[in-house]
Design an enzyme around this catalytic site. Structure first.
Site, PDB file in Angstrom:
ATOM      1  N   GLU A   1      38.517  44.805  45.753  1.00 34.78           N
ATOM      2  CA  GLU A   1      39.453  45.430  46.705  1.00 34.78           C
ATOM      3  C   GLU A   1      40.771  44.655  46.805  1.00 34.78           C
ATOM      4  O   GLU A   1      41.848  45.255  46.945  1.00 34.78           O
ATOM      5  CB  GLU A   1      38.779  45.504  48.084  1.00 34.78           C
ATOM      6  CG  GLU A   1      39.604  46.154  49.165  1.00 34.78           C
ATOM      7  CD  GLU A   1      39.853  47.651  48.930  1.00 34.78           C
ATOM      8  OE1 GLU A   1      38.905  48.421  49.012  1.00 34.78           O
ATOM      9  OE2 GLU A   1      41.021  48.025  48.656  1.00 34.78           O
TER      10      GLU A   1
ATOM     11  N   VAL B   1      44.323  45.280  44.663  1.00 35.79           N
ATOM     12  CA  VAL B   1      45.333  46.331  44.844  1.00 35.79           C
ATOM     13  C   VAL B   1      45.786  46.377  46.302  1.00 35.79           C
ATOM     14  O   VAL B   1      44.983  46.620  47.204  1.00 35.79           O
ATOM     15  CB  VAL B   1      44.783  47.718  44.430  1.00 35.79           C
ATOM     16  CG1 VAL B   1      45.870  48.772  44.554  1.00 35.79           C
ATOM     17  CG2 VAL B   1      44.251  47.678  43.000  1.00 35.79           C
TER      18      VAL B   1
ATOM     19  N   GLY C   1      54.090  32.662  48.901  1.00 31.45           N
ATOM     20  CA  GLY C   1      52.820  32.977  48.238  1.00 31.45           C
ATOM     21  C   GLY C   1      52.649  34.443  47.891  1.00 31.45           C
ATOM     22  O   GLY C   1      51.544  34.902  47.618  1.00 31.45           O
TER      23      GLY C   1
ATOM     24  N   LYS D   1      48.208  47.821  39.091  1.00 23.97           N
ATOM     25  CA  LYS D   1      47.600  48.393  40.298  1.00 23.97           C
ATOM     26  C   LYS D   1      47.503  49.915  40.183  1.00 23.97           C
ATOM     27  O   LYS D   1      46.501  50.516  40.592  1.00 23.97           O
ATOM     28  CB  LYS D   1      48.411  47.980  41.525  1.00 23.97           C
ATOM     29  CG  LYS D   1      48.271  46.477  41.809  1.00 23.97           C
ATOM     30  CD  LYS D   1      49.343  45.981  42.744  1.00 23.97           C
ATOM     31  CE  LYS D   1      49.164  44.513  43.070  1.00 23.97           C
ATOM     32  NZ  LYS D   1      50.353  43.909  43.693  1.00 23.97           N
TER      33      LYS D   1
ATOM     34  N   GLY E   1      50.090  37.620  49.864  1.00 25.79           N
ATOM     35  CA  GLY E   1      50.030  36.432  50.712  1.00 25.79           C
ATOM     36  C   GLY E   1      48.602  35.970  50.925  1.00 25.79           C
ATOM     37  O   GLY E   1      47.642  36.711  50.695  1.00 25.79           O
TER      38      GLY E   1
HETATM   39  N1  LIG Z   1      49.115  35.758  45.900  1.00 30.21           N
HETATM   40  C1  LIG Z   1      48.858  36.984  46.313  1.00 30.21           C
HETATM   41  O1  LIG Z   1      49.431  37.490  47.295  1.00 30.21           O
HETATM   42  C2  LIG Z   1      47.869  37.821  45.594  1.00 30.21           C
HETATM   43  C3  LIG Z   1      47.257  37.408  44.436  1.00 30.21           C
HETATM   44  N2  LIG Z   1      46.342  38.206  43.816  1.00 30.21           N
HETATM   45  C4  LIG Z   1      45.674  37.762  42.604  1.00 30.21           C
HETATM   46  O2  LIG Z   1      44.798  36.698  42.965  1.00 30.21           O
HETATM   47  C5  LIG Z   1      44.686  35.771  41.888  1.00 30.21           C
HETATM   48  C6  LIG Z   1      45.106  34.394  42.368  1.00 30.21           C
HETATM   49  O3  LIG Z   1      46.426  34.445  42.833  1.00 30.21           O
HETATM   50  P1  LIG Z   1      47.089  33.198  43.587  1.00 30.21           P
HETATM   51  O4  LIG Z   1      46.113  32.564  44.477  1.00 30.21           O
HETATM   52  O5  LIG Z   1      48.368  33.716  44.146  1.00 30.21           O
HETATM   53  O6  LIG Z   1      47.402  32.253  42.349  1.00 30.21           O
HETATM   54  P2  LIG Z   1      47.673  30.686  42.354  1.00 30.21           P
HETATM   55  O7  LIG Z   1      48.467  30.404  41.140  1.00 30.21           O
HETATM   56  O8  LIG Z   1      48.210  30.254  43.675  1.00 30.21           O
HETATM   57  O9  LIG Z   1      46.201  30.060  42.216  1.00 30.21           O
HETATM   58  C7  LIG Z   1      45.470  30.085  41.037  1.00 30.21           C
HETATM   59  C8  LIG Z   1      44.386  29.040  41.137  1.00 30.21           C
HETATM   60  O10 LIG Z   1      43.552  29.109  40.007  1.00 30.21           O
HETATM   61  C9  LIG Z   1      43.445  27.815  39.405  1.00 30.21           C
HETATM   62  N3  LIG Z   1      43.301  28.042  37.966  1.00 30.21           N
HETATM   63  C10 LIG Z   1      44.096  28.789  37.166  1.00 30.21           C
HETATM   64  N4  LIG Z   1      43.635  28.775  35.899  1.00 30.21           N
HETATM   65  C11 LIG Z   1      42.522  28.018  35.907  1.00 30.21           C
HETATM   66  C12 LIG Z   1      41.599  27.606  34.917  1.00 30.21           C
HETATM   67  N5  LIG Z   1      41.731  28.002  33.637  1.00 30.21           N
HETATM   68  N6  LIG Z   1      40.561  26.818  35.279  1.00 30.21           N
HETATM   69  C13 LIG Z   1      40.415  26.419  36.566  1.00 30.21           C
HETATM   70  N7  LIG Z   1      41.265  26.775  37.562  1.00 30.21           N
HETATM   71  C14 LIG Z   1      42.297  27.554  37.225  1.00 30.21           C
HETATM   72  C15 LIG Z   1      44.709  27.084  39.791  1.00 30.21           C
HETATM   73  O11 LIG Z   1      44.504  25.686  39.749  1.00 30.21           O
HETATM   74  P3  LIG Z   1      45.685  24.660  40.152  1.00 30.21           P
HETATM   75  O12 LIG Z   1      45.954  24.930  41.617  1.00 30.21           O
HETATM   76  O13 LIG Z   1      45.097  23.328  39.921  1.00 30.21           O
HETATM   77  O14 LIG Z   1      46.854  24.992  39.291  1.00 30.21           O
HETATM   78  C16 LIG Z   1      44.905  27.612  41.220  1.00 30.21           C
HETATM   79  O15 LIG Z   1      44.133  26.864  42.123  1.00 30.21           O
HETATM   80  C17 LIG Z   1      45.580  36.348  40.769  1.00 30.21           C
HETATM   81  O16 LIG Z   1      44.790  37.156  39.939  1.00 30.21           O
HETATM   82  C18 LIG Z   1      46.583  37.198  41.524  1.00 30.21           C
HETATM   83  O17 LIG Z   1      47.148  38.206  40.753  1.00 30.21           O
HETATM   84  C19 LIG Z   1      45.993  39.444  44.313  1.00 30.21           C
HETATM   85  C20 LIG Z   1      46.568  39.908  45.440  1.00 30.21           C
HETATM   86  C21 LIG Z   1      47.579  39.164  46.165  1.00 30.21           C
HETATM   87  N1  LIG Z   2      52.392  39.318  43.397  1.00 31.13           N
HETATM   88  C1  LIG Z   2      51.733  40.399  44.059  1.00 31.13           C
HETATM   89  C2  LIG Z   2      50.641  39.848  44.913  1.00 31.13           C
HETATM   90  C3  LIG Z   2      49.688  40.874  45.329  1.00 31.13           C
HETATM   91  O1  LIG Z   2      49.110  41.603  44.541  1.00 31.13           O
HETATM   92  C4  LIG Z   2      52.710  41.163  44.929  1.00 31.13           C
HETATM   93  O2  LIG Z   2      53.818  40.653  45.160  1.00 31.13           O
HETATM   94  O3  LIG Z   2      52.373  42.271  45.359  1.00 31.13           O
END
Ligand SMILES: NC(=O)C1=CN([C@@H]2O[C@H](COP(=O)(O)OP(=O)(O)OC[C@H]3O[C@@H](n4cnc5c(N)ncnc54)[C@H](OP(=O)(O)O)[C@@H]3O)[C@@H](O)[C@H]2O)C=CC1
Ligand SMILES: N[C@@H](CC=O)C(=O)O
Length: 341
Positions: free
Chosen positions: A122, A125, A180, A198, A287
């Site tokens: 969920e 998207v 974020g 999405k 976020g």
């Molecule tokens: N940010 C948002 O608002 C939203 C994000 N998403 C999705 O959620 C997911 C995460 O996003 P977000 O939290 O923003 O991303 P971030 O870049 O903030 O976090 C990614 C995390 O994954 C870790 N990581 C990445 N690659 C590896 C690996 N190969 N092995 C181990 N750890 C790894 C990173 O480690 P390190 O911190 O050490 O670099 C980090 O802790 C993505 O798929 C994104 O598209 C979906 C909806 C909204």
């Molecule tokens: N980078 C994405 C995060 C959520 O999916 C956005 O800005 O919508």
């Protein structure tokens, strides 16, 4: 019984998951027993002192004591084989990874069904908005005609900042990153690719067909735009019995359209259907906390299913029949950007 969770990723969304779980504790019968990150620092170890950290994501997936993998690390490689292994070995999976689910969601969902485990996404998207649940559960006796939405929080935030507050594009983008909202590499946000992922997921749930990304014409907001109310839209529209028009890009939008008032990092979706007619959902689209709340809504459902001994099928994948659509592009506009009809 405590349900053990392995967390892949501890960035914006993963950090939000832990923050909310800590605030809820001890009401949830769940425990994050390991987390994978790329970089382990003393500060991070101190912040997450009760969670063993590793840089080896495969070792979390291979841990036989873990029941559920929450994947919030992003990318298709190496994430796809990790989630395949998790499902193959009987673990439930919750993911927020739209890049992965748009391109491999169907096969992962089928694998989960075959393995009698849950596959939830969920959060992939529209952040906090329960759009996938809504599509799967609210329209069984209805026919969706059109979905129009704002599905990228970063783009909507940038357009709001530049048009309402006179910010420069680059400083608005930097602010979206700091808050974020943006992806690790924001190219996908501003080019429309994130919104196209999405839209592909929504199209599968609403119309029963998974378009390839190449089938979705897209424009980004990284171009000169006219002085008007402009929104970064996704559109999926039924055209006749077998044609489906898909589009992603900035559209001029009339002030009377409810989407015109959706600003900042908010997302919204307007679903038009034969019986229900128009229904709109709106809320934070990106976020840490909003996205983590969608992950945890999935987890709450999964916990219920595990306790009841039922096999989760959160988006009714088992009964969805594949539809035979011809995907078409929107009519070209002679000048400027299109106006939403
Ligand atoms: N940010 C948002 O608002 C939203 C994000 N998403 C999705 O959620 C997911 C995460 O996003 P977000 O939290 O923003 O991303 P971030 O870049 O903030 O976090 C990614 C995390 O994954 C870790 N990581 C990445 N690659 C590896 C690996 N190969 N092995 C181990 N750890 C790894 C990173 O480690 P390190 O911190 O050490 O670099 C980090 O802790 C993505 O798929 C994104 O598209 C979906 C909806 C909204
Ligand atoms: N980078 C994405 C995060 C959520 O999916 C956005 O800005 O919508």
């Amino acid at each position: 019984m405590t349900i053990k969770i392995g967390l892949l990723g501890l960035g914006t969304v993963g950090g939000g998951v832990i923050d909310i779980l800590r605030a809820q504790h001890p009401a949830w019968p769940v425990q994050v027993t390991r987390a994978a990150v790329r970089h382990i620092t003393p500060a991070r170890q101190a912040q997450y002192s009760n969670i063993p950290l590793t840089t080896d994501a495969a070792s979390v997936v291979a841990d036989s004591t873990i029941d559920v993998i929450i994947e919030v690390m992003g990318d298709v490689d190496p994430t796809l084989p990790l989630l395949e292994t998790a499902l193959h070995t009987g673990k439930h999976v919750i993911s927020a990874n739209k890049d992965l689910i748009a391109q491999h969601g169907e096969e992962l969902a089928q694998l989960a069904l075959a393995q009698h485990v849950g596959f939830y996404y969920e959060a992939a998207v529209m952040g906090a908005i329960p759009i996938l649940h809504t599509l799967a559960h609210t329209y069984p006796s209805d026919q969706i005609q059109r979905i129009v939405g704002i599905a990228n929080g970063t783009s909507n935030f940038i357009l709001t900042q530049t048009s309402f507050f006179g910010s420069r594009y680059t400083s608005a983008l930097r602010e979206a990153q700091a808050k974020g909202f943006a992806e690790a590499d924001p190219t996908n946000d501003v080019s429309g690719l994130d919104a196209a992922y999405k839209l592909a997921i929504l199209t599968r749930l609403a119309f029963g067909v998974t378009p390839t990304i190449a089938q979705i014409p897209r424009q980004g907001i990284d171009q000169k735009l006219p002085d008007a109310i402009i929104k970064p839209l996704i559109i999926a529209e039924r055209r006749g019995p077998r044609q489906l028009m898909l589009a992603v890009g900035p559209y001029v939008i009339k002030p009377s359209n409810p989407l015109s008032g959706v600003n900042g990092a908010n997302n919204a979706v307007l679903i038009s259907s034969t019986n229900m007619q128009d229904m709109m959902l709106m809320g934070p689209g990106a976020g840490a906390r909003p996205t983590a709340s969608a992950v945890l809504a999935d987890l709450a459902d999964l916990v219920t299913q595990i306790r009841q001994g039922t096999v989760p099928d959160p988006y009714h994948e088992r009964t969805r029949s594949a539809a035979d659509w011809q995907i078409i592009a929107p009519e070209p506009v002679s000048t400027g950007i299109p106006v939403l009809a």
